[in-house]
Every structure is written in C-alpha cells, then in structure tokens.
Design an enzyme around this catalytic site. Structure first.
Site, PDB file in Angstrom:
ATOM      1  N   HIS A   1      -5.888   6.059  -9.539  1.00 18.53           N
ATOM      2  CA  HIS A   1      -4.686   7.103  -9.013  1.00 18.53           C
ATOM      3  C   HIS A   1      -4.476   7.618 -10.254  1.00 18.53           C
ATOM      4  O   HIS A   1      -4.333   6.929 -11.489  1.00 18.53           O
ATOM      5  CB  HIS A   1      -3.788   6.411  -8.001  1.00 18.53           C
TER       6      HIS A   1
ATOM      7  N   CYS B   1       2.990   1.253  -5.691  1.00 18.28           N
ATOM      8  CA  CYS B   1       2.006   1.279  -4.550  1.00 18.28           C
ATOM      9  C   CYS B   1       3.028   0.633  -3.382  1.00 18.28           C
ATOM     10  O   CYS B   1       2.402   1.089  -2.435  1.00 18.28           O
ATOM     11  CB  CYS B   1       0.981   0.535  -4.709  1.00 18.28           C
TER      12      CYS B   1
END
Length: 259
Positions: free
Chosen positions: A161, A252
């Site tokens: 990401h 996250c």
C-alpha cells in the site's frame, strides 16, 4: 483533542491472511492478540476512546480495519478492497461507523484499500497499487470533491500500500521509503528517509498529537525520535512483529475519527 479509534480483534484465521510481497511465516495467534492489546493500550495513552467491532474469526485480515473505510471529518467512504477475500469485511464495520459519520461507498469495478489513502489536511494522496485501481481513485475523487478535498494519485512500487511506503508524522512531515514511492510528490513537506536497513519502516500512525511506531525498526525509530523530541511530540513504540508477518502495520489496525 480526543479521537475515537475503531479497532477489531485479531482473527484466529490470521494464519491464512492475504500475502503479496512477503513469504508466508508462521503467525502465533496468542502473541498477535497480546501485541494488538498493547497497540490498543497505546491508543488509549494517547487519548483515544476505543470502540471495538466484533471479532470475525472467519475473516483472516479483519484486524486490518483501516482498509475497509476512509474516514474524514465530514463523512466516510466505505471502500471496495482489492482482495476478493476481503470484500465482506466492511459489513460489521459499517454498522459501527454509521454511528459517527454519513457513509458513501466505492462500487464495482472500482477497488480501493484504505491503506492506500494518506489524508493530510484537505489532500488525499492515493496509491495506485495492486489493491487500488484507477476507477477506485476516480470514484473517490468524485465522492469527496464537493467536500473541498483534492485527490492526488501516487504510483507505488514494491510494497502493498501507499502507507507501506510513506506516512505523515505531523502536518508538514513525512516518513518514507523513496525506493517505493517518488518523494518528489511530497516536495512541499519535510521528508524523513527510512534507514536503508529497514525498508518497511515507513508506517507510522499519527494520532492526538502523538505517534505510534513499531519498535522493531530501531534505526529509523532513532531518526524519528529525534525529530519528534524537537517538537515535543510523544512517541509510543509497540511490538507489531506478528501482525507484520501478515503485511500489517500500525496504521492498518485502526480507523481514527476526530471529534
């Protein structure tokens, strides 16, 4: 300022998590649970009110709650994760998030992971990655444009990401790995380059004027600590080593909602 941190417990099935850039290693569930509890405690020490979404033992990656929503002050966007196995994770999260924000959503064929969205002021930097496609970015731009946000697409290489490659540690400072993302896209801001021995060290969580950071990255942590001490910003170091085996970082594991 007090923030709300929405979190979700570690699933027993985390051993079956999605992996893209890492080889699979054994994950000790008990250790992962203990590390997640320490992460929750760090959020509380930094002044967050913690709200828990029920555990989903049938969803291996559900602890990585950031990927299913993008939260802004004015509302929230329910994403459509790029991994097919993660598409159902948002249902229970949506029920909780709807208490605090009006919701809109990304729809097919768009894909968007929250881990690809870096929110700084009125700019959303969005990673073009294996999990987020151009249609997802275009939909996000449409959904937030009337709220005054600019969406800037950023190419990501070699990692999962955008926030694996760069995160914000204050309104004007980024910590990043320039091998995975073009630092010139953030030229208006101060840049802390991760130690070359620690390529995964760019993921830091800024919350309530403090920063949560993995203690495993000792060399980069020293760089970050010196920067933050000059600004009287507290640094909370947490052990996230088991969650890192699932390609997870400290951003996250929570959705942060400013009040």
């Amino acid at each position: 300022m007090t923030a709300i941190a929405i979190i979700r417990p570690v699933s027993k099935s985390i051993v079956n998590c999605e992996l893209t850039h890492l080889a699979r290693e054994p994950i000790d569930y008990g250790t992962a649970v203990a590390q997640h509890a320490d992460y929750e405690a760090a959020l509380i020490r930094l002044g967050c009110d913690v709200v828990r979404v029920p555990v989903a033992h049938d969803k291996p990656d559900a602890v990585f709650i950031e990927d299913v929503a993008v939260v802004l002050d004015e509302g929230a966007v329910m994403t459509r994760p790029g991994a097919l196995s993660r598409r159902d994770e948002g249902r229970e999260v949506e029920t909780v998030l709807a208490r605090y924000r009006n919701l809109v959503r990304i729809t097919e064929p768009g894909t968007l992971d929250g881990g690809d969205v870096l929110h700084v002021g009125k700019t959303l930097y969005v990673g073009c990655s294996g999990r987020t496609n151009h249609e997802g970015i275009a939909q996000l731009r449409t959904l937030v444009s009337n709220l005054g946000y600019d969406v800037t697409a950023i190419d990501v290489h070699g990692c999962l990401h955008l926030k694996s490659a760069v995160t914000a540690v204050g309104d004007n400072t980024f910590i990043g790995n320039s091998a995975w993302v073009d630092r010139h896209a953030f030229a208006r801001h101060e840049w802390i380059e991760v130690d070359p021995r620690e390529p995964f060290a760019a993921n830091a969580l800024s919350v309530n004027e403090g920063v949560i950071y993995p203690l495993a990255f000792t060399h980069t942590a020293d760089l970050l600590r010196r920067h933050l001490e000059q600004r009287n910003v507290p640094l909370e170091l947490v052990d996230a080593s088991e969650l890192a085996k699932a390609e997870g970082g400290v951003t996250c594991c929570s959705l942060i909602l400013a009040r």
